[in-house]
Design an enzyme around this catalytic site. Structure first.
Site, mmCIF file in Angstrom:
data_model
loop_
_atom_site.group_PDB
_atom_site.id
_atom_site.type_symbol
_atom_site.label_atom_id
_atom_site.label_comp_id
_atom_site.label_asym_id
_atom_site.label_seq_id
_atom_site.Cartn_x
_atom_site.Cartn_y
_atom_site.Cartn_z
ATOM 1 N N LYS A 171 -0.757 -19.738 -2.581
ATOM 2 C CA LYS A 171 -0.742 -20.776 -3.611
ATOM 3 C C LYS A 171 0.693 -21.027 -4.103
ATOM 4 O O LYS A 171 1.553 -21.387 -3.324
ATOM 5 C CB LYS A 171 -1.710 -20.388 -4.727
ATOM 6 C CG LYS A 171 -3.090 -19.927 -4.215
ATOM 7 C CD LYS A 171 -3.784 -21.011 -3.437
ATOM 8 C CE LYS A 171 -5.224 -20.778 -3.087
ATOM 9 N NZ LYS A 171 -5.568 -19.767 -2.123
ATOM 10 N N TYR A 174 -12.462 -16.363 -8.580
ATOM 11 C CA TYR A 174 -12.477 -17.107 -7.310
ATOM 12 C C TYR A 174 -13.719 -16.713 -6.490
ATOM 13 O O TYR A 174 -14.071 -15.524 -6.402
ATOM 14 C CB TYR A 174 -11.191 -16.777 -6.549
ATOM 15 C CG TYR A 174 -11.184 -17.243 -5.119
ATOM 16 C CD1 TYR A 174 -11.351 -18.587 -4.804
ATOM 17 C CD2 TYR A 174 -11.017 -16.337 -4.085
ATOM 18 C CE1 TYR A 174 -11.362 -19.010 -3.494
ATOM 19 C CE2 TYR A 174 -11.010 -16.755 -2.763
ATOM 20 C CZ TYR A 174 -11.192 -18.096 -2.478
ATOM 21 O OH TYR A 174 -11.209 -18.504 -1.177
ATOM 22 N N ASP A 212 -5.474 -11.100 -11.649
ATOM 23 C CA ASP A 212 -5.156 -12.063 -10.598
ATOM 24 C C ASP A 212 -4.312 -13.152 -11.248
ATOM 25 O O ASP A 212 -4.817 -13.954 -12.039
ATOM 26 C CB ASP A 212 -6.453 -12.628 -10.007
ATOM 27 C CG ASP A 212 -6.192 -13.539 -8.810
ATOM 28 O OD1 ASP A 212 -5.111 -14.158 -8.762
ATOM 29 O OD2 ASP A 212 -7.075 -13.647 -7.941
ATOM 30 N N ARG A 248 3.693 -1.900 11.540
ATOM 31 C CA ARG A 248 2.530 -1.974 10.628
ATOM 32 C C ARG A 248 2.887 -1.317 9.303
ATOM 33 O O ARG A 248 2.499 -1.774 8.237
ATOM 34 C CB ARG A 248 1.305 -1.286 11.235
ATOM 35 C CG ARG A 248 0.147 -1.293 10.267
ATOM 36 C CD ARG A 248 -1.188 -0.691 10.712
ATOM 37 N NE ARG A 248 -1.262 -0.165 12.022
ATOM 38 C CZ ARG A 248 -1.110 1.140 12.333
ATOM 39 N NH1 ARG A 248 -0.873 2.035 11.382
ATOM 40 N NH2 ARG A 248 -1.217 1.545 13.570
HETATM 41 C C1 LIG Z 1 -7.297 -17.025 -7.831
HETATM 42 C C2 LIG Z 1 -7.397 -16.700 -6.368
HETATM 43 N N1 LIG Z 1 -7.303 -15.421 -5.995
HETATM 44 C C3 LIG Z 1 -7.388 -15.063 -4.691
HETATM 45 C C4 LIG Z 1 -7.593 -16.009 -3.707
HETATM 46 C C5 LIG Z 1 -7.704 -15.572 -2.277
HETATM 47 O O1 LIG Z 1 -6.515 -15.803 -1.624
HETATM 48 P P1 LIG Z 1 -6.389 -16.125 -0.036
HETATM 49 O O2 LIG Z 1 -7.072 -17.421 0.199
HETATM 50 O O3 LIG Z 1 -4.933 -16.123 0.178
HETATM 51 O O4 LIG Z 1 -7.087 -14.994 0.660
HETATM 52 C C6 LIG Z 1 -7.679 -17.351 -4.058
HETATM 53 C C7 LIG Z 1 -7.877 -18.372 -3.001
HETATM 54 O O5 LIG Z 1 -8.134 -19.513 -3.253
HETATM 55 C C8 LIG Z 1 -7.596 -17.704 -5.420
HETATM 56 O O6 LIG Z 1 -7.693 -18.984 -5.812
#
Ligand SMILES: Cc1ncc(COP(=O)(O)O)c(C=O)c1O
Length: 386
Positions: free
Chosen positions: A202, A105, A177, A53
């Site tokens: 992504k 998001y 982000d 972990r």
């Molecule tokens: C810009 C962005 N940040 C964070 C996330 C969250 O990521 P995860 O789906 O891997 O938890 C997403 C998911 O679509 C996203 O588009």
């Protein structure tokens, strides 16, 4: 690879940073250390690993790799992008305030509003495309500014350097982000941000076969805290997923180049199409964030949102597509199309969606790396039914 990765080009770092040949066998690919624990030499002595972990060599390699690509001092890999974002918010304490891009998001919005507000954190939802709105929203308790740029699905662009200056002037940290750009096109830390998060699900992984997240730090105290959070809360990325993301990153540069070219062609096609009411893509000169995007990033990315006027029209298009696949998510080699109002942004209340400008007629495309003529032909035939 020998020497300091900082002196090397992006693709060389993507392929080699954190990944020296396996010391035991010389294997060029970092092995998947599928183990939960490590035998100790004797009491109090181990080879640097005690329990998986806390640390795992495959995860370590990925973490070192993403830190080298973003230009941070440390990376931490989590079981999802949301887990990385949640870990980042543990820098905040009860009573603290954060300023957040208003159209982040939907899952981030849900985490902040429906979970973290219960723990005494306060969030202001701000249109960060005007950096001055961040200054206006500052309070005595502001400790964090969290920006997504470009956003999803409206592809709004925020000025990272200007916001970093405002945040730092108030003693707050700036986290970005960077999921949509990837470090290939945009490096927020070089523009003044303190933290970067990614959903590796992504572009970094890029093959739609793994869910994960990374958090990259610039300050030793934050890196130390995130190590502690990983040990304490344990939302870790598995060794196998760490391996997959590393493998994906090796081709990040070539994939992003192809995403970019394909997206530019699709955006131009949609922009001139009579059935399409509007197209949002930062590569279009008409996009309000076009000049800023050119300044702070080296590409426009693979996301295009366009409006067909109504949910019924969007549905007619989605029903007819054959190469583009209807699915949530983005950033994979395959072209995905989604309907934000009922899919990615369904957790955002309808009145908030309307206020943000997310309409029922909008569809969002994550342009993949297929032959662009096939994508154009598929869209053209489906648009005939709209
Ligand atoms: C810009 C962005 N940040 C964070 C996330 C969250 O990521 P995860 O789906 O891997 O938890 C997403 C998911 O679509 C996203 O588009």
């Amino acid at each position: 690879m020998k020497g300091d990765p900082k002196d090397l080009g992006f693709s060389t770092r993507a392929i080699h940073a954190g990944q020296p040949p396996d010391p035991r066998t010389g294997a060029v690919a970092v092995p998947i250390y599928q183990t939960s624990t490590y035998v100790q030499d004797d009491l109090g002595h181990n080879k640097g690993y005690e329990y998986a972990r806390v640390t795992n060599p495959t995860r370590d390699a990925l973490e070192e790799n993403v830190a080298a690509l973003e230009g941070g001092i440390a990376g931490h890999a989590f079981a999802s992008g949301m887990a990385a974002i949640q870990a980042m918010t543990t820098l905040l304490r009860q009573g603290d305030h954060a300023i957040v891009s208003r159209n982040v998001y939907g899952g981030t919005y849900r985490l902040f509003r429906q979970v973290l507000e219960r723990y005494g954190l306060a969030f202001s939802w701000v249109d960060t495309t005007d950096a001055e709105n961040v200054r206006t929203a500052l309070t005595e308790r502001t400790k964090l500014v969290f920006v997504e740029t470009p956003t999803n699905p409206l592809v709004e662009v925020s000025d990272i350097a200007a916001i970093a200056e405002i945040a730092h002037g108030a003693g707050a940290l700036l986290a970005v982000d960077n999921t949509f750009m990837s470090p290939y096109f945009q490096r927020p830390l070089s523009l003044g941000a303190d933290l970067v998060v990614h959903s590796t699900t992504k572009f970094l992984n890029g093959h739609s076969d793994s869910v994960g997240g990374v958090l990259i730090s610039t300050r030793e105290e934050d890196a130390e805290w995130f190590r502690f959070i990983i040990q304490s809360a344990g939302a870790i990325l598995s060794p196998f997923d760490s391996f997959l993301v590393m493998r994906g990153i090796k081709t990040l540069a070539v994939r992003m180049e192809r995403h970019e070219v394909n997206a530019a062609e699709l955006a131009a096609f949609l922009d001139g199409h009579p059935k399409v009411e509007s197209v949002l893509h930062p590569g279009l000169a008409s996009h309000p964030g076009h000049e800023l995007q050119k300044r702070q990033a080296s590409g426009f990315g693979a996301l295009i949102t366009f409006d067909l006027g109504s949910e019924a029209a969007a549905k007619r298009l989605l029903d007819r597509l054959q190469v583009l696949s209807l699915a949530e998510s983005l950033g994979g080699v395959e072209t995905l199309i989604s309907h934000p109002a009922t899919m990615t942004h369904a957790s955002v209340p309808a009145d908030v969606r309307a206020e943000l400008g997310i309409t029922d007629g909008m569809v969002r495309v994550s342009v993949g790396i297929e032959d662009v003529d096939d994508l154009l032909a598929d869209l053209a035939q489906a648009l005939e039914y709209v």
